[in-house]
Design an enzyme around this catalytic site. Structure first.
Site, PDB file in Angstrom:
ATOM      1  N   ASP A 127       4.779   9.858  -4.089  1.00  0.00           N
ATOM      2  CA  ASP A 127       5.785  10.906  -4.505  1.00  0.00           C
ATOM      3  C   ASP A 127       7.061  10.779  -3.733  1.00  0.00           C
ATOM      4  O   ASP A 127       8.181  10.675  -4.438  1.00  0.00           O
ATOM      5  CB  ASP A 127       5.061  12.230  -4.141  1.00  0.00           C
ATOM      6  CG  ASP A 127       3.976  12.717  -5.041  1.00  0.00           C
ATOM      7  OD1 ASP A 127       3.654  12.049  -6.097  1.00  0.00           O
ATOM      8  OD2 ASP A 127       3.439  13.689  -4.749  1.00  0.00           O
ATOM      9  N   ASN A 173       0.359   4.094  -3.971  1.00  0.00           N
ATOM     10  CA  ASN A 173      -0.459   5.353  -4.067  1.00  0.00           C
ATOM     11  C   ASN A 173      -1.894   4.626  -3.421  1.00  0.00           C
ATOM     12  O   ASN A 173      -2.483   5.355  -2.654  1.00  0.00           O
ATOM     13  CB  ASN A 173      -0.645   5.384  -5.529  1.00  0.00           C
ATOM     14  CG  ASN A 173       0.153   6.467  -5.953  1.00  0.00           C
ATOM     15  OD1 ASN A 173       0.827   7.109  -4.959  1.00  0.00           O
ATOM     16  ND2 ASN A 173       0.387   6.712  -7.261  1.00  0.00           N
ATOM     17  N   GLU A 215       5.743   5.838 -13.206  1.00  0.00           N
ATOM     18  CA  GLU A 215       6.790   5.326 -12.207  1.00  0.00           C
ATOM     19  C   GLU A 215       7.878   4.641 -13.265  1.00  0.00           C
ATOM     20  O   GLU A 215       8.569   3.933 -12.808  1.00  0.00           O
ATOM     21  CB  GLU A 215       6.323   4.149 -11.238  1.00  0.00           C
ATOM     22  CG  GLU A 215       5.655   2.861 -12.043  1.00  0.00           C
ATOM     23  CD  GLU A 215       4.251   3.061 -12.277  1.00  0.00           C
ATOM     24  OE1 GLU A 215       3.685   4.201 -12.561  1.00  0.00           O
ATOM     25  OE2 GLU A 215       3.595   1.882 -12.404  1.00  0.00           O
ATOM     26  N   ASP A 232      11.433   0.343 -14.272  1.00  0.00           N
ATOM     27  CA  ASP A 232       9.945   0.573 -13.953  1.00  0.00           C
ATOM     28  C   ASP A 232       9.693   0.068 -12.286  1.00  0.00           C
ATOM     29  O   ASP A 232      10.235  -1.012 -12.052  1.00  0.00           O
ATOM     30  CB  ASP A 232       8.973  -0.131 -14.746  1.00  0.00           C
ATOM     31  CG  ASP A 232       7.680   0.509 -14.512  1.00  0.00           C
ATOM     32  OD1 ASP A 232       7.173   1.399 -15.103  1.00  0.00           O
ATOM     33  OD2 ASP A 232       6.745  -0.325 -13.749  1.00  0.00           O
TER      34      ASP A 232
END
Ligand code: MG
Length: 310
Positions: free
Chosen positions: A200, A191, A226, A183
């Site tokens: 992205d 973000n 993620e 992770d």
């Protein structure tokens, strides 16, 4: 660069089965199809045809003579359709039966097309080209349904399907199977502070780095946002931890390029291995728990579930 134009009905790697009990017709069809560029395999009756369809590299197109001894073309067709969890097989029936009810029976058995004897080779060729297009389309749909479009990794559902098989195989052969839950740390901030395009880009690059470090037999999926998941067939806990450390290092050691600049990212990794009787779902849950211990302990680290050390 634009991809090269490819004729979707070109023979390519599509393999065709010819099942026909009449030897002269079978040989004539075989040499004609080979001349057209197709890979051909043949069967002299329905039982042989079924055998060909059970091989791992089974044909994408089956041309089945309706009238064959023992198992006829209609039964072969039904049997192909009864095994749904595989790549699509396009079936063309060869028949001298052209009454309406026969044609309906052929389609009801699952045939995609039929051609009545005697037939013109031009017509057969055109019908095969249609079959090739359909087989390719099925392959593309299947690939799209299995992969995450952003990272190109297996999606959660496809990963789980393959993972379940790997878990049963590991049990059956008494082999170890390592599982990593990976992770990205503080991904939400990427973000929030740099926008979703940056997010992205980070996910794509992280996936690329993970994929670069696995063997061909390893299975990598995007588990969610993620979070990535990796199955390592044959790896024990020690080996899995060492691969997890490599992953952690390959993310932390090199900044990620995003439109607004370069970002340093880290990952937390939870590691488990298969143990007696553990089901696939339980293994993933245990790996997830190890991952959350890695997060709680300060992130950018690997935590293994020692209970699973065999
Ligand atoms: Mg026949």
């Amino acid at each position: 660069m634009a991809p090269a134009e490819v004729d979707p009905s070109a023979p390519g790697a599509v393999k065709i089965l010819i099942a026909e009990d009449e030897p002269v017709s079978r040989l004539r069809l075989q040499s004609t199809l080979q001349r057209w560029g197709y890979k051909v395999t043949t069967a002299g009756d329905g039982a042989e045809a079924l055998h060909e369809m059970q091989k791992p590299d089974r044909p994408g197109i089956a041309i089945l003579d309706w009238m064959m001894p023992h198992v006829d073309g209609l039964d072969v067709c039904r049997s192909i359709r009864a095994t749904a969890d595989r790549d699509y097989t396009y079936v063309i029936l060869l028949t001298s039966l052209d009454r309406e009810e026969d044609i309906v029976a052929g389609f009801d058995a699952g045939a995609d097309d039929y051609i009545t004897k005697p037939f013109s080779l031009h017509e057969l060729h055109a019908r095969i080209r249609t079959g090739v297009r359909i087989v390719r389309l099925h392959e593309q749909l299947r690939a799209a349904a299995m992969h995450d479009s952003l990272t190109g990794l297996l999606n959660r559902r496809a990963f789980f399907e393959i993972f379940e098989k790997e878990v049963s195989r590991a049990k059956r052969q008494q082999l170890s199977l390592g599982i990593l839950m990976v992770d990205l740390d503080h991904f939400k901030q990427v973000n929030d502070q740099h926008g979703h395009l940056a997010g992205d880009a980070v996910l794509r690059e992280a996936a690329r780095r993970l994929r670069r470090r696995v063997r061909a037999t390893d299975v990598v999926g995007r588990y969610g946002g993620e979070e990535f998941v990796v199955a390592l067939p044959g790896s024990d806990l020690k080996q899995a931890v060492s691969i997890a450390e490599e992953f952690r290092h390959c993310i932390a050691s090199e900044p990620f390029e995003v439109p607004s600049g370069r970002l340093t990212m880290t990952t937390s990794v939870g590691v488990v291995t298969t143990w007696d009787m553990a089901e696939a779902e339980h293994l993933l849950k245990t790996a997830d728990e190890a991952l959350y211990r890695a997060k709680a302990a300060g992130r950018n680290r690997v935590v293994a579930d020692l209970r699973t050390a065999a």
